[in-house]
Design a protein around this motif. Structure first.
Motif, short mmCIF file in Angstrom:
data_model
loop_
_atom_site.label_atom_id
_atom_site.label_comp_id
_atom_site.label_asym_id
_atom_site.label_seq_id
_atom_site.Cartn_x
_atom_site.Cartn_y
_atom_site.Cartn_z
N HIS A 293 0.63 -1.29 -0.06
CA HIS A 293 -0.19 -0.04 -0.08
C HIS A 293 1.01 1.44 0.07
O HIS A 293 0.37 2.44 -0.61
CB HIS A 293 -1.17 0.20 1.05
N PRO A 294 1.88 1.33 0.55
CA PRO A 294 2.70 2.73 0.68
C PRO A 294 3.19 3.16 -0.84
O PRO A 294 3.49 4.32 -1.15
CB PRO A 294 3.87 2.48 1.65
N ARG A 295 3.15 2.17 -1.65
CA ARG A 295 3.60 2.40 -3.07
C ARG A 295 2.53 2.27 -4.23
O ARG A 295 2.95 2.60 -5.24
CB ARG A 295 4.87 1.42 -3.52
N CYS A 296 1.28 1.83 -3.66
CA CYS A 296 0.26 1.40 -4.55
C CYS A 296 -0.11 2.90 -4.97
O CYS A 296 -0.90 3.70 -4.30
CB CYS A 296 -0.75 0.78 -3.96
N PRO A 297 -0.58 2.95 -6.33
CA PRO A 297 -1.20 4.15 -7.04
C PRO A 297 -2.57 4.22 -6.59
O PRO A 297 -3.39 5.10 -7.00
CB PRO A 297 -0.71 4.10 -8.39
N VAL A 298 -3.42 3.03 -6.38
CA VAL A 298 -4.83 3.25 -6.06
C VAL A 298 -5.06 2.47 -4.87
O VAL A 298 -6.19 2.33 -4.45
CB VAL A 298 -5.27 2.06 -7.35
N ALA A 299 -4.17 2.98 -3.84
CA ALA A 299 -4.64 2.43 -2.53
C ALA A 299 -5.71 3.20 -1.82
O ALA A 299 -5.77 4.41 -2.32
CB ALA A 299 -3.15 2.47 -1.73
N GLU A 300 -6.48 2.60 -1.24
CA GLU A 300 -7.47 3.31 -0.35
C GLU A 300 -7.30 3.00 1.11
O GLU A 300 -6.31 2.18 1.48
CB GLU A 300 -8.83 2.84 -0.92
N ALA A 301 -8.33 3.65 1.93
CA ALA A 301 -8.06 3.54 3.34
C ALA A 301 -8.06 2.42 3.79
O ALA A 301 -6.98 1.88 4.77
CB ALA A 301 -9.20 4.14 4.02
N ARG A 302 -8.80 1.43 3.48
CA ARG A 302 -8.81 -0.09 4.04
C ARG A 302 -7.39 -1.00 3.59
O ARG A 302 -7.11 -1.64 4.46
CB ARG A 302 -9.95 -0.86 3.46
N CYS A 303 -6.72 -0.52 2.77
CA CYS A 303 -5.32 -1.21 2.12
C CYS A 303 -4.42 -1.23 3.42
O CYS A 303 -3.62 -1.86 3.67
CB CYS A 303 -5.07 -0.52 1.03
N ARG A 304 -4.82 -0.05 4.24
CA ARG A 304 -3.61 0.40 5.26
C ARG A 304 -3.96 -0.68 6.73
O ARG A 304 -3.05 -0.75 7.49
CB ARG A 304 -3.81 1.55 5.68
N HIS A 305 -5.15 -1.07 6.51
CA HIS A 305 -5.47 -2.01 8.00
C HIS A 305 -5.62 -3.42 7.42
O HIS A 305 -5.54 -4.26 8.44
CB HIS A 305 -6.83 -1.53 8.61
N GLU A 306 -6.27 -3.79 6.24
CA GLU A 306 -6.68 -5.09 6.19
C GLU A 306 -5.83 -5.52 4.80
O GLU A 306 -5.45 -4.86 3.91
CB GLU A 306 -8.24 -5.39 5.57
N VAL A 307 -5.64 -6.99 4.93
CA VAL A 307 -5.12 -7.54 3.83
C VAL A 307 -5.94 -8.57 3.13
O VAL A 307 -6.91 -9.35 3.67
CB VAL A 307 -3.81 -8.48 4.33
N GLN A 308 -6.07 -8.35 1.75
CA GLN A 308 -6.64 -9.18 1.03
C GLN A 308 -5.79 -10.42 0.55
O GLN A 308 -4.71 -10.18 0.13
CB GLN A 308 -7.17 -8.53 -0.59
N SER A 309 -6.24 -11.72 1.13
CA SER A 309 -5.64 -12.64 0.81
C SER A 309 -5.88 -13.11 -0.79
O SER A 309 -6.61 -12.57 -1.45
CB SER A 309 -5.80 -13.93 1.98
N LEU A 310 -4.92 -14.11 -1.21
CA LEU A 310 -4.92 -14.44 -2.64
C LEU A 310 -6.30 -15.02 -2.94
O LEU A 310 -6.78 -16.15 -2.41
CB LEU A 310 -3.84 -15.58 -3.02
N ALA A 311 -7.18 -14.50 -3.95
CA ALA A 311 -8.43 -14.84 -4.10
C ALA A 311 -8.72 -15.11 -5.57
O ALA A 311 -8.19 -14.17 -6.61
CB ALA A 311 -9.45 -14.09 -3.53
N ASP A 312 -9.43 -15.81 -5.90
CA ASP A 312 -9.61 -16.31 -7.38
C ASP A 312 -10.54 -15.24 -7.81
O ASP A 312 -11.58 -14.78 -7.49
CB ASP A 312 -10.33 -17.57 -7.62
N VAL A 313 -10.32 -14.54 -9.17
CA VAL A 313 -11.30 -13.78 -9.54
C VAL A 313 -12.36 -14.31 -10.65
O VAL A 313 -13.40 -13.67 -11.03
CB VAL A 313 -10.50 -12.54 -10.50
N GLY A 314 -12.25 -15.49 -10.67
CA GLY A 314 -13.17 -16.43 -11.29
C GLY A 314 -13.31 -16.28 -12.84
O GLY A 314 -14.42 -16.38 -13.27
N THR A 315 -11.97 -16.22 -13.34
CA THR A 315 -12.18 -16.20 -15.03
C THR A 315 -11.69 -17.88 -15.35
O THR A 315 -11.77 -18.53 -14.46
CB THR A 315 -11.17 -15.64 -15.48
N GLU A 316 -11.92 -17.99 -16.67
CA GLU A 316 -11.78 -19.32 -17.20
C GLU A 316 -10.57 -20.03 -16.71
O GLU A 316 -10.42 -21.12 -16.00
CB GLU A 316 -12.09 -19.44 -18.53
#
Lengths: 331, 312
Positions: A293-316
């Protein structure tokens, strides 16, 4: 065997921390989280490319998998065996089938041994064949990697970097393993030699039905050799998908930035180059929330506190990403 | 690939290179031949003694019969060519015998200190942890005791007839005393070198292949520090010769055999009376040998240094 019969190698939540010790009593004051919860699997006969900038823990992943570096926690399954729980003898048996090619061909060959004895050593250690047979095996593998059997009598310092890497490849393949970890096998070589070695590795993969974990920081090399690619940042995998899909439609902002930085042979005029600010944070004190998040151009507030674990985007094709924004955009 | 490379199969090219470079240093080669001459003399004395075990003793007794009198150097006979001491013993024969005593003691002491220092250093460096702590603790303790006192203590204890029935008295006592107290330097050196090399990629590669710890130490690590052992051996040899001289100077050596230290000890009190030849013979013998060994050892180090290897 692990759940999926096709998978030769499966890594689950691998963590390798190096303790930071200070003072007279060598108390542990903290940890460098070199690898912080990495999971992936590799299908038999395929190549997984592991990419990331230097210091992100790529090499530690490879070394931990072979128990060259002691992992802190996690599981590695290889052909159904749990590598971390094997006895000394069991580990030796497993190592017959999993080999490692090192980055620096100048450092990975013992300068006091002839090329012949370097390549024959795995055979000797695993007591394969008689001395004459070993000699034959060595000559055969030398030819296979593009050297001649005369070279067996020379010492490593008589060879160029590319030739040395061929010797290192010969040593790794002489036992006819199933799985090879290639740890930046071309980054220490001249660009002109790199493609030769890459092509050699691909030919050998086809002929000997090898499975590769290919570690590199060069995206062009990874694109060329990999079936699947995992992008690492600060000890974690941030994106995982097929090589084709990754280069066509990267989702994680870090991957996007990396791919935008690949120089192209035919530059398109209005190509958008994403420039990342700042440095990679220290793995001994990673930022809270998403490590990027400190370097991310699209980071938002929750990125500073929460971590998204690796998740499937559901493509083929399977496409995993560890980013709130990317997942939202896709769904 | 040229003929040379093919012929060098199994022979370490490092040694090949090093000796080729060494041969080009004329001065070092002169020193080498001086040292070789000393060794030849020692072997000659050893053979002469084994043919006639009383060789040195005969001279003592024979001369004793002639009265306690100095004979000035003269070319008249072999016995007086370098003069004699106050017992009428030939300085020449004592000096020659001293070569054998000094070299035998220095060689045996070097072998003992390497046999102790190298395995301990390698084990401490490679395994680390508790093994390392114990080895470091032992050598730190040992090196805290002033070495001359330690050597003297060892020499006195080993000279005691009650220990091993007196088998260790005399020469074995001297080289055991030196060897058992001076392995700290080589141990420290090897420990450091092994620590430096054990994380190198060729060691990791050996581990990845499935080599056992002992195979990694003996096949991969020790051959790569072997030149350090050789250099250390050649340079330490001089100090071992000096130690032998000091021990016998102090009267802790073998009482029945001539040695340079004893000659110097006896001659020092006679020097004021103008009896210069005994002191001169012993000190010159030590001086030439030490100088030649030091120069040769330095040249050997230059030639074996891996960093200088690429230059041809």
């Amino acid at each position: 065997m692990s759940q999926n019969g096709k998978n030769l190698v499966e890594v689950k939540d691998l963590k390798t921390y190096f303790p930071v010790r200070k003072g007279m009593l060598k108390r542990t004051v903290g940890h460098v989280k070199a690898v912080d919860g990495v999971s992936f699997k590799i299908e038999s006969g395929k190549t997984l490319g592991l990419v990331g900038e230097s210091g992100c823990g790529k090499t530690t992943v490879g070394r931990s998998m072979l128990r060259l570096t002691k992992a802190t926690s996690g599981e590695v399954f290889f052909q159904g065996h749990e590598v971390f729980k094997e006895s000394r003898a069991g580990l030796k048996r497993l190592r017959r089938n999993m080999q490692y090619i090192f980055q620096d061909p100048y450092g990975s060959l013992n300068p006091r041994m002839t090329v012949g004895s370097i390549i024959a050593e795995p055979l000797r250690v695993h007591s394969v064949g008689s001395p004459e047979q070993r000699c034959e095996n060595v000559n055969e593998i030398l030819k296979r990697v593009g050297l001649s059997s005369d070279h067996a009598r020379s010492y490593p310092h008589e060879f160029s970097g590319g030739q040395r890497q061929r010797i290192a490849i010969a040593r790794a393949l002489v036992l006819e393993p199933d799985f090879v970890i290639c740890d930046e096998p071309v980054s220490a070589l001249d660009v002109s030699i790199q493609s030769q070695i890459i092509n050699l590795l691909q030919d050998l993969q086809r002929d000997m039905r090898l499975t590769y974990l290919f570690i590199a920081h060069d995206l062009a090399v990874i694109e060329h050799i990999s079936d699947y690619v995992a992008v690492m940042y600060l000890g974690r995998i941030v994106e995982y998908t097929s090589a084709k899909r990754l280069y066509e439609s990267p989702l994680h902002p870090y991957t996007k930035a990396l791919i935008s930085a690949i120089p192209e042979s035919k530059p398109i005029k209005d190509k958008q180059r994403i420039v990342l600010d700042g440095e990679v944070p220290s793995p001994s004190n990673p930022p809270l929330g998403c490590p990027f998040h400190p370097r991310c151009p699209v980071a938002e507030a929750r990125c500073r506190h929460e971590v998204q674990s690796l998740a499937d985007v559901g493509t083929e094709t399977e496409h995993l990403v560890a980013c709130f924004r990317a997942l939202e955009g896709e769904k | 690939m040229n003929e040379d490379n093919i012929n060098s199969f199994q022979r370490s090219s490092l040694w090949h290179d090093a000796f080729r470079r060494l041969r080009r240093r004329k001065f070092a080669m002169v020193c080498f031949w001086i040292v070789a001459g000393y060794f030849a003399l020692a072997v000659f004395v050893y053979i002469a003694e084994s043919i006639d075990p009383t060789m040195s003793a005969i001279n003592w007794k024979e001369q004793l019969g002639q009265g306690m009198e100095y004979q000035r150097p003269s070319l008249c006979s072999v016995k007086t060519i370098f003069g004699t001491n106050f017992l009428g013993q030939s300085t020449l024969i004592s000096t020659l015998y001293g070569v054998k005593t000094a070299l035998a003691v220095a060689f045996a002491a070097s072998v003992i200190s390497i046999m102790i220092g190298v395995p301990l250093g390698a084990a401490a460096g490679y395994f680390g942890g508790v093994v390392d702590d114990i080895v470091v603790w032992i050598y730190s303790t040992l090196s805290n005791i002033p070495w001359i006192i330690l050597v003297m203590a060892f020499a006195v204890v080993l000279n005691d007839d009650k220990i091993m029935g007196g088998k260790l008295s005399g020469e074995p006592g001297v080289y055991l005393a030196i060897g058992l107290t001076s392995w700290v330097g080589i141990c420290r050196l090897i420990r450091g070198e092994i620590i430096k090399r054990k994380e190198s990629e060729y060691v990791l590669a050996a581990k990845a292949v499935g080599c056992s710890n002992s195979r990694i130490i003996f096949r991969h690590l020790l051959p790569n520090v072997f030149h350090i052992i050789i250099i250390n051996f050649s340079l330490r040899f001089v100090s071992f010769i000096h130690m032998e001289v000091i021990i016998s100077f102090l009267g802790l050596g073998d009482a029945n055999k001539p040695s340079w230290g004893k000659m110097i000890s006896a001659a020092s009190s006679e020097l004021t009376r103008g009896i210069w030849w005994e002191m001169t013979a012993a000190t010159m013998a030590i001086f030439v040998l030490s100088l030649a060994l030091n120069i040769f050892g330095d040249a050997l180090r230059d030639c074996l240094d891996p960093k200088l290897r690429m230059e041809r």
